[in-house]
Write an enzyme that holds these catalytic residues in place. Structure first.
Site, short mmCIF file in Angstrom:
data_model
loop_
_atom_site.label_atom_id
_atom_site.label_comp_id
_atom_site.label_asym_id
_atom_site.label_seq_id
_atom_site.Cartn_x
_atom_site.Cartn_y
_atom_site.Cartn_z
CB CYS A 87 5.58 -25.55 -13.69
SG CYS A 87 5.75 -23.80 -13.36
CD GLU A 88 11.30 -22.26 -17.07
OE1 GLU A 88 11.36 -21.05 -17.31
OE2 GLU A 88 11.90 -23.13 -17.74
CG HIS A 89 7.73 -20.20 -13.54
ND1 HIS A 89 6.74 -19.97 -14.47
CD2 HIS A 89 8.87 -19.71 -14.07
CE1 HIS A 89 7.27 -19.36 -15.52
NE2 HIS A 89 8.55 -19.20 -15.30
CG HIS A 90 5.14 -22.56 -9.07
ND1 HIS A 90 4.58 -22.08 -10.24
CD2 HIS A 90 5.15 -21.51 -8.19
CE1 HIS A 90 4.25 -20.82 -10.08
NE2 HIS A 90 4.58 -20.44 -8.87
CD GLN A 111 0.87 -25.75 -22.74
OE1 GLN A 111 0.45 -25.82 -21.58
NE2 GLN A 111 0.05 -25.76 -23.77
CG HIS A 168 0.14 -25.50 -16.76
ND1 HIS A 168 1.49 -25.28 -16.97
CD2 HIS A 168 -0.42 -25.62 -17.99
CE1 HIS A 168 1.74 -25.25 -18.27
NE2 HIS A 168 0.60 -25.45 -18.91
CB CYS A 217 1.86 -24.10 -11.06
SG CYS A 217 1.72 -23.68 -12.80
#
Length: 211
Positions: free
Chosen positions: A100-103, A141, A169, A171
């Site tokens: 995940c590019e956020h976490h 995704q 996910h 996250c």
């Protein structure tokens, strides 16, 4: 991953070149891991952690190897001697992992791909490799789904591409609401699959029907 990422390949999103004008050295990357270990409250010099920065950087080379790969090179060979076959080709249950590019925590799942050939077919393993090219990057995704379908559409030029991705996910299961076992499903359709709901239904039946 020793060369600077080529930001201008067709299968890469646009990125500000200033962000990667100077790529950190391996030593700097290892130092950053040591900083994170200290930030968690642990001692990077204790026996169990002393070599962890080196291991993490080496692991990242594998986990994010997709930045050094090009989908066009993976799909560059098409087999035209298929006795006139032009019906649907489906590859189900392609396992993948991404981050995940956020976490920067993993999401793990399976991809299902179908296409209608126009001038030939590609080796089946190549479709699985294309999934990894994009999965082994920091992703969402939704973006992963679009990138895979677009690459197959662009380089194979089939009459249509169908893609379904289902993933869990971390996250969501390891942090935040902490709900494990939740699946996220995304789809992407081009060509005849986008134009004809019956073709979408056929794809779904072939992916789900034999389960």
């Amino acid at each position: 991953m020793d060369a600077i990422v080529n930001l201008y390949r067709k299968d890469r999103p646009a990125t500000d070149t200033a962000d990667v004008a100077r790529r950190p050295t391996r030593e700097e990357a290892e130092a950053a891991v040591r900083t994170l270990i200290r930030w968690t409250g642990d001692d990077p010099d204790r026996e169990g952690l002393v070599d962890t920065p080196k291991r993490v950087v080496k692991a990242y080379e594998q986990l994010y190897s997709g930045y050094n790969e090009d989908a066009g090179e993976v799909l560059d060979r098409v087999f035209e001697e298929v006795e006139g076959y032009g019906d649907i080709v489906v590859v189900r249950d392609i396992p993948f992992f991404s981050h995940c590019e956020h976490h920067m925590v993993p999401f793990v799942g399976k991809a299902h791909i179908a296409y209608y050939p126009s001038g030939g077919v590609v080796g089946l393993s190549k479709l699985a490799r294309v999934v990894d090219v994009f999965a082994r990057r920091m992703q969402t995704q939704e973006s992963l789904s679009a990138q895979i379908a677009t690459a197959i559409d662009e380089y194979l030029k089939p009459r249509g591409v169908a893609l379904l991705i289902e993933a869990e996910h971390m996250c969501m299961s390891m942090r935040g609401v902490q709900k494990s076992g939740v699946s996220t499903i995304t789809t992407q359709f081009t060509g005849v699959f986008r134009e004809d709901p019956a073709e979408q239904a056929r794809f779904m039946m072939l992916v789900r029907g034999a389960r």
